[in-house]
Design a protein around this motif. Structure first.
Motif, PDB file in Angstrom:
ATOM      1  N   ASP A  79      29.026 -34.262 -12.174  1.00  0.00           N
ATOM      2  CA  ASP A  79      29.233 -32.895 -11.986  1.00  0.00           C
ATOM      3  C   ASP A  79      28.304 -32.166 -13.189  1.00  0.00           C
ATOM      4  N   LEU A  80      27.224 -32.937 -13.878  1.00  0.00           N
ATOM      5  CA  LEU A  80      26.810 -32.262 -14.717  1.00  0.00           C
ATOM      6  C   LEU A  80      24.994 -32.367 -14.919  1.00  0.00           C
ATOM      7  N   ASP A  81      25.105 -33.573 -14.661  1.00  0.00           N
ATOM      8  CA  ASP A  81      23.772 -34.122 -13.884  1.00  0.00           C
ATOM      9  C   ASP A  81      23.569 -35.162 -12.303  1.00  0.00           C
ATOM     10  N   PHE A  82      22.013 -35.077 -12.313  1.00  0.00           N
ATOM     11  CA  PHE A  82      21.843 -35.501 -11.050  1.00  0.00           C
ATOM     12  C   PHE A  82      22.486 -36.862 -10.845  1.00  0.00           C
ATOM     13  N   CYS A  83      23.137 -37.066 -10.071  1.00  0.00           N
ATOM     14  CA  CYS A  83      23.742 -38.509  -9.732  1.00  0.00           C
ATOM     15  C   CYS A  83      23.098 -39.480  -9.144  1.00  0.00           C
ATOM     16  N   TYR A  84      22.644 -38.538  -8.068  1.00  0.00           N
ATOM     17  CA  TYR A  84      22.252 -39.699  -6.897  1.00  0.00           C
ATOM     18  C   TYR A  84      20.844 -39.327  -6.293  1.00  0.00           C
ATOM     19  N   SER A  85      19.959 -40.405  -5.968  1.00  0.00           N
ATOM     20  CA  SER A  85      18.650 -39.571  -5.606  1.00  0.00           C
ATOM     21  C   SER A  85      17.986 -40.431  -4.389  1.00  0.00           C
ATOM     22  N   SER A  86      18.434 -38.933  -3.537  1.00  0.00           N
ATOM     23  CA  SER A  86      18.094 -38.795  -1.972  1.00  0.00           C
ATOM     24  C   SER A  86      16.454 -39.864  -1.745  1.00  0.00           C
ATOM     25  N   PHE A  87      15.638 -39.461  -2.192  1.00  0.00           N
ATOM     26  CA  PHE A  87      14.079 -39.964  -2.851  1.00  0.00           C
ATOM     27  C   PHE A  87      14.360 -41.384  -2.268  1.00  0.00           C
ATOM     28  N   HIS A  88      15.511 -42.317  -3.250  1.00  0.00           N
ATOM     29  CA  HIS A  88      15.091 -43.479  -3.357  1.00  0.00           C
ATOM     30  C   HIS A  88      15.886 -43.848  -2.365  1.00  0.00           C
ATOM     31  N   GLY A  89      17.708 -43.277  -2.009  1.00  0.00           N
ATOM     32  CA  GLY A  89      18.737 -43.716  -1.595  1.00  0.00           C
ATOM     33  C   GLY A  89      19.624 -44.283  -2.211  1.00  0.00           C
ATOM     34  N   ARG A  90      19.955 -44.245  -3.779  1.00  0.00           N
ATOM     35  CA  ARG A  90      20.962 -44.670  -4.382  1.00  0.00           C
ATOM     36  C   ARG A  90      21.390 -43.560  -5.772  1.00  0.00           C
ATOM     37  N   ASN A  91      22.328 -44.615  -5.863  1.00  0.00           N
ATOM     38  CA  ASN A  91      22.347 -43.576  -7.317  1.00  0.00           C
ATOM     39  C   ASN A  91      21.103 -43.633  -8.688  1.00  0.00           C
ATOM     40  N   VAL A  92      21.259 -42.641  -9.574  1.00  0.00           N
ATOM     41  CA  VAL A  92      20.481 -42.804 -10.484  1.00  0.00           C
ATOM     42  C   VAL A  92      21.372 -43.508 -12.112  1.00  0.00           C
ATOM     43  N   GLU A  93      19.964 -44.172 -12.828  1.00  0.00           N
ATOM     44  CA  GLU A  93      20.752 -45.002 -13.881  1.00  0.00           C
ATOM     45  C   GLU A  93      20.530 -44.131 -14.811  1.00  0.00           C
ATOM     46  N   GLU A  94      19.858 -43.294 -14.974  1.00  0.00           N
ATOM     47  CA  GLU A  94      19.742 -42.278 -16.735  1.00  0.00           C
ATOM     48  C   GLU A  94      19.001 -41.419 -16.262  1.00  0.00           C
ATOM     49  N   VAL A  95      19.594 -40.663 -16.581  1.00  0.00           N
ATOM     50  CA  VAL A  95      18.560 -38.601 -16.453  1.00  0.00           C
ATOM     51  C   VAL A  95      17.864 -38.766 -17.745  1.00  0.00           C
ATOM     52  N   PRO A  96      17.108 -37.184 -18.042  1.00  0.00           N
ATOM     53  CA  PRO A  96      16.936 -36.638 -19.258  1.00  0.00           C
ATOM     54  C   PRO A  96      18.021 -35.429 -19.701  1.00  0.00           C
ATOM     55  N   VAL A  97      17.712 -35.446 -20.801  1.00  0.00           N
ATOM     56  CA  VAL A  97      18.795 -35.025 -21.402  1.00  0.00           C
ATOM     57  C   VAL A  97      17.870 -33.797 -22.681  1.00  0.00           C
ATOM     58  N   ILE A  98      17.692 -32.963 -22.899  1.00  0.00           N
ATOM     59  CA  ILE A  98      16.972 -32.305 -24.146  1.00  0.00           C
ATOM     60  C   ILE A  98      17.771 -32.343 -24.984  1.00  0.00           C
ATOM     61  N   ARG A  99      17.240 -31.859 -26.324  1.00  0.00           N
ATOM     62  CA  ARG A  99      17.598 -30.854 -27.980  1.00  0.00           C
ATOM     63  C   ARG A  99      17.186 -30.514 -27.587  1.00  0.00           C
ATOM     64  N   ILE A 100      17.213 -29.515 -28.173  1.00  0.00           N
ATOM     65  CA  ILE A 100      16.850 -28.538 -29.320  1.00  0.00           C
ATOM     66  C   ILE A 100      17.940 -27.921 -30.070  1.00  0.00           C
ATOM     67  N   TYR A 101      16.805 -28.246 -31.580  1.00  0.00           N
ATOM     68  CA  TYR A 101      18.009 -27.427 -32.807  1.00  0.00           C
ATOM     69  C   TYR A 101      17.413 -25.911 -33.662  1.00  0.00           C
ATOM     70  N   GLY A 102      18.267 -25.971 -33.041  1.00  0.00           N
ATOM     71  CA  GLY A 102      17.702 -24.342 -34.195  1.00  0.00           C
ATOM     72  C   GLY A 102      18.555 -24.014 -34.773  1.00  0.00           C
ATOM     73  N   SER A 103      18.540 -22.468 -34.284  1.00  0.00           N
ATOM     74  CA  SER A 103      19.863 -21.114 -35.360  1.00  0.00           C
ATOM     75  C   SER A 103      19.628 -19.787 -34.403  1.00  0.00           C
TER      76      SER A 103
END
Length: 153
Positions: free
Chosen positions: A29-53
């Motif tokens: 419910d937060l990330d892409f968990c399934y790839s219809s292109f590959h027809g299978r579940n996604v193992e890893e997704v990128p998460v961007i970290r932004i440090y700041g103020s």
């Protein structure tokens, strides 16, 4: 001097000091968990970290999900007239990109490099262009690295 408008309480503002990304298992419910292109579940997704103020001086570390790098490849408009040829061209193109990315790896990997693709209309990035053109937008996973042989002998 004109007065500034009051800040919008629905807008979160951060001055970026640094950013990076990491690969993590998808969160339902937060990330892409399934790839219809590959027809299978996604193992890893990128998460961007932004440090700041924030403007108030509060330190922050934001984790941004559902952001995938992408590339655009021109798509011949005449292929829209024949859906079978268009789908075959699209499938062959994306599979060729996936194969090329897998060939860049030093070890055989079952990792997915492409999440999916879509047809989009956009203006070319470089130069001046009056009208939009058709492109294949390919969504990638950023865990690959390129190794090129630049020996031009």
């Amino acid at each position: 001097m004109a007065a500034l408008p009051p800040p919008n309480p629905l807008v979160f503002s951060v001055r970026i000091v640094s950013l990076d990304y990491y690969m993590a298992p998808p969160i339902p419910d937060l990330d892409f968990c399934y790839s219809s292109f590959h027809g299978r579940n996604v193992e890893e997704v990128p998460v961007i970290r932004i440090y700041g103020s924030t403007p108030a001086g509060q330190k922050t570390c934001l984790h941004i999900h559902r952001a995938l790098p992408c590339l655009y490849i021109p798509f011949p408009v005449e292929l829209l007239q024949n859906p079978e040829k268009g789908n075959a061209y699209l499938h062959d193109l994306v599979n060729a990109v996936e194969k090329a990315l897998k060939s860049q790896r030093t070890s055989v990997s079952k990792r997915q490099h492409i999440h999916g693709c879509s047809l989009v209309r956009a203006k070319k990035f470089y130069g001046y262009h009056l009208s939009e053109e058709l492109f294949v937008k390919i969504y990638l996973y950023p865990h690959f690295c390129f190794v090129f042989d630049l020996n031009y002998t």
